[in-house]
Design a protein around this motif. Structure first.
Motif, PDB file in Angstrom:
ATOM      1  N   ASP A  11      39.314  75.647 -27.869  1.00 12.93           N
ATOM      2  CA  ASP A  11      38.105  76.840 -27.074  1.00 12.93           C
ATOM      3  C   ASP A  11      38.532  76.232 -25.748  1.00 12.93           C
ATOM      4  O   ASP A  11      38.362  77.624 -25.267  1.00 12.93           O
ATOM      5  CB  ASP A  11      37.125  76.987 -27.114  1.00 12.93           C
ATOM      6  CG  ASP A  11      36.974  76.393 -28.535  1.00 12.93           C
ATOM      7  OD1 ASP A  11      37.238  77.537 -29.056  1.00 12.93           O
ATOM      8  OD2 ASP A  11      36.019  76.196 -29.542  1.00 12.93           O
ATOM      9  N   THR A  12      39.180  76.132 -24.948  1.00 13.29           N
ATOM     10  CA  THR A  12      38.402  76.100 -23.337  1.00 13.29           C
ATOM     11  C   THR A  12      40.420  75.863 -22.489  1.00 13.29           C
ATOM     12  O   THR A  12      40.376  75.756 -21.479  1.00 13.29           O
ATOM     13  CB  THR A  12      38.516  74.627 -22.487  1.00 13.29           C
ATOM     14  OG1 THR A  12      38.773  73.680 -22.983  1.00 13.29           O
ATOM     15  CG2 THR A  12      37.301  75.009 -22.909  1.00 13.29           C
ATOM     16  N   GLN A 186      46.609  81.790 -27.496  1.00 11.68           N
ATOM     17  CA  GLN A 186      45.488  81.628 -28.367  1.00 11.68           C
ATOM     18  C   GLN A 186      45.205  81.483 -29.281  1.00 11.68           C
ATOM     19  O   GLN A 186      45.330  80.484 -30.526  1.00 11.68           O
ATOM     20  CB  GLN A 186      44.132  82.467 -27.782  1.00 11.68           C
ATOM     21  CG  GLN A 186      42.577  81.779 -28.690  1.00 11.68           C
ATOM     22  CD  GLN A 186      42.297  80.269 -28.299  1.00 11.68           C
ATOM     23  OE1 GLN A 186      41.904  80.478 -26.571  1.00 11.68           O
ATOM     24  NE2 GLN A 186      42.009  80.136 -28.762  1.00 11.68           N
ATOM     25  N   ASP A 190      44.583  78.341 -32.368  1.00  9.82           N
ATOM     26  CA  ASP A 190      44.303  78.592 -34.107  1.00  9.82           C
ATOM     27  C   ASP A 190      44.877  78.242 -34.680  1.00  9.82           C
ATOM     28  O   ASP A 190      45.125  77.429 -36.007  1.00  9.82           O
ATOM     29  CB  ASP A 190      43.607  79.810 -33.590  1.00  9.82           C
ATOM     30  CG  ASP A 190      43.119  80.053 -33.097  1.00  9.82           C
ATOM     31  OD1 ASP A 190      42.161  78.994 -32.295  1.00  9.82           O
ATOM     32  OD2 ASP A 190      42.264  81.539 -32.494  1.00  9.82           O
TER      33      ASP A 190
END
Length: 199
Positions: A11-12, A186, A190
């Protein structure tokens, strides 16, 4: 910001990489007419303009992230030898990205040696700085090395990113900033995380 590798999460990681582009993208790129950030953004932009897949675009964007691995705690000021930026970068990426993206980083230097050994026109594409680094990296591959390299299942993607690497050295070329690519980056993270969860 050093020593953050352990603290980074799926997430970061994207925001953290973006911050590296913002803070350190203006650093010199080994004698080329572009900065490090311009070089990687150009490679990704050219990939996007050519209709390449998102994994190739992201791999082109991140292939030289190893030049900034001090950000991740991989380097220390006490280091006295080259850490081979391709290996250092792959060590960071493999935690968060699919193997094809990681391999494009890990083998983009080897791909230059491979192409110099197998494609007669490739050497003429190299910049002066790239010719110099080729000598330091071992020169063109031997036939034994070529055969071994060709067994990599991600060979086609690795070669595609290598050509983008050479193309992304245009003084004055306009590109989007990292934010333009952040969604793609991202999605690759994912994809890797969901794939790892299924295994």
């Amino acid at each position: 910001m050093t020593g953050h590798a352990g603290a980074l999460t799926p997430d970061t990681i994207v925001d953290f990489i973006g911050s590296i582009f913002d803070r350190r993208g203006g650093e010199e790129y080994l004698g080329e007419p572009v900065t490090m950030g311009e070089h990687m953004l150009q490679a990704a932009t050219i990939a996007e303009q050519n209709g390449q897949s998102e994994e190739i675009i992201v791999a082109a964007l991140l292939h030289d992230i190893g030049h900034f691995t001090s950000e991740f705690g991989t380097f220390t000021m006490e280091d006295t030898e080259d850490r081979h930026h391709e290996d250092a970068g792959a060590q960071v990426l493999e935690q968060f990205f699919p193997p094809v993206v990681t391999d494009c980083c890990r083998y983009h230097v080897a791909a230059k040696r491979y192409l110099c050994a197998t494609r007669t026109d490739y050497f003429s594409r190299l910049s002066e700085a790239s010719v110099h680094s080729l000598k330091l990296q071992g020169g063109p591959m031997t036939q034994t090395e070529v055969k071994a390299f060709e067994k990599n299942p991600n060979l086609k993607a690795i070669i595609a990113v290598r050509y983008l690497d050479e193309a992304g050295k245009r003084a004055g070329m306009k590109t989007p900033d990292f934010g333009h690519f952040a969604g793609m980056v991202q999605r690759q993270v994912d994809r890797h995380i969901s794939g790892s969860a299924r295994e």
